[in-house]
Design a protein around this motif. Structure first.
Motif, PDB file in Angstrom:
ATOM      1  N   GLY A 198       2.024  20.702  -0.503  1.00 43.04           N
ATOM      2  CA  GLY A 198       2.782  20.929   0.730  1.00 43.04           C
ATOM      3  C   GLY A 198       2.057  20.459   1.974  1.00 43.04           C
ATOM      4  O   GLY A 198       2.397  20.869   3.083  1.00 43.04           O
ATOM      5  N   ASP A 199       1.082  19.579   1.824  1.00 39.10           N
ATOM      6  CA  ASP A 199       0.317  19.046   2.951  1.00 39.10           C
ATOM      7  C   ASP A 199       1.009  17.774   3.432  1.00 39.10           C
ATOM      8  O   ASP A 199       0.723  16.671   2.962  1.00 39.10           O
ATOM      9  CB  ASP A 199      -1.124  18.776   2.513  1.00 39.10           C
ATOM     10  N   HIS A 200       1.911  17.942   4.383  1.00 40.29           N
ATOM     11  CA  HIS A 200       2.743  16.828   4.844  1.00 40.29           C
ATOM     12  C   HIS A 200       1.956  15.729   5.552  1.00 40.29           C
ATOM     13  O   HIS A 200       2.241  14.547   5.361  1.00 40.29           O
ATOM     14  CB  HIS A 200       3.876  17.341   5.736  1.00 40.29           C
ATOM     15  N   SER A 201       0.946  16.115   6.347  1.00 44.64           N
ATOM     16  CA  SER A 201       0.194  15.085   7.069  1.00 44.64           C
ATOM     17  C   SER A 201      -0.663  14.258   6.108  1.00 44.64           C
ATOM     18  O   SER A 201      -0.755  13.032   6.264  1.00 44.64           O
ATOM     19  CB  SER A 201      -0.667  15.703   8.172  1.00 44.64           C
ATOM     20  N   LEU A 202      -1.260  14.893   5.112  1.00 44.11           N
ATOM     21  CA  LEU A 202      -2.047  14.138   4.144  1.00 44.11           C
ATOM     22  C   LEU A 202      -1.141  13.290   3.259  1.00 44.11           C
ATOM     23  O   LEU A 202      -1.485  12.157   2.921  1.00 44.11           O
ATOM     24  CB  LEU A 202      -2.918  15.070   3.300  1.00 44.11           C
ATOM     25  N   THR A 203       0.027  13.810   2.910  1.00 40.18           N
ATOM     26  CA  THR A 203       0.994  13.014   2.146  1.00 40.18           C
ATOM     27  C   THR A 203       1.360  11.759   2.929  1.00 40.18           C
ATOM     28  O   THR A 203       1.342  10.648   2.380  1.00 40.18           O
ATOM     29  CB  THR A 203       2.275  13.824   1.832  1.00 40.18           C
ATOM     30  N   ALA A 204       1.661  11.929   4.205  1.00 44.19           N
ATOM     31  CA  ALA A 204       2.047  10.788   5.049  1.00 44.19           C
ATOM     32  C   ALA A 204       0.899   9.778   5.166  1.00 44.19           C
ATOM     33  O   ALA A 204       1.127   8.562   5.098  1.00 44.19           O
ATOM     34  CB  ALA A 204       2.473  11.270   6.433  1.00 44.19           C
ATOM     35  N   ALA A 205      -0.328  10.265   5.321  1.00 44.56           N
ATOM     36  CA  ALA A 205      -1.480   9.362   5.426  1.00 44.56           C
ATOM     37  C   ALA A 205      -1.678   8.591   4.124  1.00 44.56           C
ATOM     38  O   ALA A 205      -1.932   7.377   4.142  1.00 44.56           O
ATOM     39  CB  ALA A 205      -2.742  10.147   5.782  1.00 44.56           C
ATOM     40  N   ALA A 206      -1.553   9.275   2.991  1.00 45.71           N
ATOM     41  CA  ALA A 206      -1.696   8.605   1.693  1.00 45.71           C
ATOM     42  C   ALA A 206      -0.578   7.590   1.486  1.00 45.71           C
ATOM     43  O   ALA A 206      -0.809   6.485   0.980  1.00 45.71           O
ATOM     44  CB  ALA A 206      -1.706   9.636   0.566  1.00 45.71           C
ATOM     45  N   LEU A 207       0.646   7.945   1.890  1.00 50.46           N
ATOM     46  CA  LEU A 207       1.772   7.014   1.768  1.00 50.46           C
ATOM     47  C   LEU A 207       1.569   5.787   2.651  1.00 50.46           C
ATOM     48  O   LEU A 207       1.960   4.676   2.271  1.00 50.46           O
ATOM     49  CB  LEU A 207       3.092   7.710   2.098  1.00 50.46           C
ATOM     50  N   ALA A 208       0.943   5.970   3.817  1.00 48.23           N
ATOM     51  CA  ALA A 208       0.663   4.822   4.693  1.00 48.23           C
ATOM     52  C   ALA A 208      -0.297   3.859   3.989  1.00 48.23           C
ATOM     53  O   ALA A 208      -0.107   2.637   4.041  1.00 48.23           O
ATOM     54  CB  ALA A 208       0.074   5.302   6.021  1.00 48.23           C
ATOM     55  N   HIS A 209      -1.307   4.397   3.317  1.00 51.11           N
ATOM     56  CA  HIS A 209      -2.225   3.531   2.561  1.00 51.11           C
ATOM     57  C   HIS A 209      -1.504   2.879   1.387  1.00 51.11           C
ATOM     58  O   HIS A 209      -1.742   1.719   1.076  1.00 51.11           O
ATOM     59  CB  HIS A 209      -3.437   4.318   2.066  1.00 51.11           C
ATOM     60  N   LEU A 210      -0.627   3.625   0.758  1.00 47.64           N
ATOM     61  CA  LEU A 210       0.128   3.071  -0.368  1.00 47.64           C
ATOM     62  C   LEU A 210       1.048   1.952   0.113  1.00 47.64           C
ATOM     63  O   LEU A 210       1.124   0.896  -0.515  1.00 47.64           O
ATOM     64  CB  LEU A 210       0.932   4.193  -1.035  1.00 47.64           C
ATOM     65  N   ASP A 211       1.719   2.162   1.237  1.00 47.30           N
ATOM     66  CA  ASP A 211       2.587   1.114   1.800  1.00 47.30           C
ATOM     67  C   ASP A 211       1.794  -0.119   2.200  1.00 47.30           C
ATOM     68  O   ASP A 211       2.242  -1.251   2.005  1.00 47.30           O
ATOM     69  CB  ASP A 211       3.346   1.645   3.020  1.00 47.30           C
ATOM     70  N   ASP A 212       0.578   0.101   2.738  1.00 40.69           N
ATOM     71  CA  ASP A 212      -0.272  -1.017   3.133  1.00 40.69           C
ATOM     72  C   ASP A 212      -0.761  -1.795   1.916  1.00 40.69           C
ATOM     73  O   ASP A 212      -0.907  -3.013   1.967  1.00 40.69           O
ATOM     74  CB  ASP A 212      -1.473  -0.485   3.930  1.00 40.69           C
ATOM     75  N   THR A 213      -0.993  -1.080   0.834  1.00 37.27           N
ATOM     76  CA  THR A 213      -1.558  -1.687  -0.371  1.00 37.27           C
ATOM     77  C   THR A 213      -0.494  -2.286  -1.271  1.00 37.27           C
ATOM     78  O   THR A 213      -0.677  -3.369  -1.819  1.00 37.27           O
ATOM     79  CB  THR A 213      -2.355  -0.624  -1.148  1.00 37.27           C
ATOM     80  N   ALA A 214       0.610  -1.553  -1.444  1.00 36.43           N
ATOM     81  CA  ALA A 214       1.660  -1.986  -2.374  1.00 36.43           C
ATOM     82  C   ALA A 214       3.027  -1.595  -1.807  1.00 36.43           C
ATOM     83  O   ALA A 214       3.604  -0.582  -2.207  1.00 36.43           O
ATOM     84  CB  ALA A 214       1.449  -1.335  -3.740  1.00 36.43           C
TER      85      ALA A 214
END
Length: 185
Positions: free
Chosen positions: A134-150
Motif C-alpha cells: 500500500g505504499d503508493h509513492s514507492l509504487t509510483a517511483a518503481a513504475l517510473a523506473h519501469l517505464d524508463d527501462t521498459a
C-alpha cells in the motif's frame, strides 16, 4: 529499513560511468554463464534455477542488516539470477514474508546500481511489493523506473495508478501463492 525512509530519493541512479562499468561486468558474467551451460562436463548438483533463487534469498536476508553496498560482481550475479522468469516469479513471494522490507531494500539497491535495461526485473518486483504494502509513492517511483527501462511493461500496465487492473488483495494472494513455485526450481 523503516518504511518511512523509503522515498523516491532512494531511487536515485548511480553515475553513468559506474553503471557502464557494471554493464560490462554483467555482460562478462552472462557470457561466462552461457559458456558454462554449454559445457556438457559441467558438474551436477542443484539446478541453476534453484541456485539463482538461493542466491537472491541469501541477499534478501542479508539486506535486512547489511550496511555495505553490493559489489559490482554481486549486482551482476543478482541481476542475472532475476532474468530467469521462474526465479523472478518466485521472488514475488518475498513481498508477503518476513523479509518484505529487506527485499524492497535489495530491489531499490539493484535498481539504482544497475544500468538500463537490466534494472527492469528489480523495478517490477519493487513496484509489485510496494503496491502490496500500500505504499503508493514507492509504487509510483518503481513504475517510473519501469517505464524508463521498459515502456509498456506488463507490470506497469497492471499497476498503473488510477487504472490498476489488479487489486492489492489479489496481488497479495498471487505473491503468497508464488511460495509454491519454489518447489519447481
Amino acid at each position: 529499513m523503516s518504511r518511512g525512509n523509503r522515498t523516491t530519493a532512494a531511487l536515485t541512479l548511480d553515475p553513468d560511468d559506474i553503471l557502464l562499468n557494471r554493464a560490462a561486468v554483467i555482460l562478462s558474467l552472462a557470457r561466462a554463464n552461457d559458456k558454462a551451460k554449454a559445457d556438457p562436463n559441467s558438474p551436477g548438483g542443484i539446478s541453476t534455477r534453484r541456485a539463482n533463487f538461493n542466491l537472491v534469498d541469501t541477499h534478501v536476508q542479508r539486506a535486512a542488516t547489511r550496511t555495505e553496498r553490493l559489489s559490482d560482481f554481486e549486482v551482476a550475479h543478482l541481476i542475472l539470477a532475476l532474468t530467469d522468469n521462474l526465479v523472478h516469479d518466485c521472488c514475488l513471494s518475498f513481498a508477503t514474508g518476513e523479509y518484505a522490507e529487506a527485499a524492497e531494500k535489495l530491489w531499490i539497491e539493484l535498481i539504482t546500481t544497475t544500468p538500463r535495461p537490466a534494472r527492469v526485473n528489480p523495478a517490477a518486483l519493487l513496484a509489485m511489493s510496494a503496491f502490496i504494502q500500500g505504499d503508493h509513492s514507492l509504487t509510483a517511483a518503481a513504475l517510473a523506473h519501469l517505464d524508463d527501462t521498459a515502456p509498456g511493461h506488463p507490470v506497469a500496465n497492471l499497476l498503473r495508478p488510477g487504472h490498476a487492473l489488479v487489486s492489492q488483495e489479489d496481488l497479495r494472494r498471487t505473491a503468497e501463492e508464488s511460495h509454491q513455485l519454489i518447489q519447481y526450481l
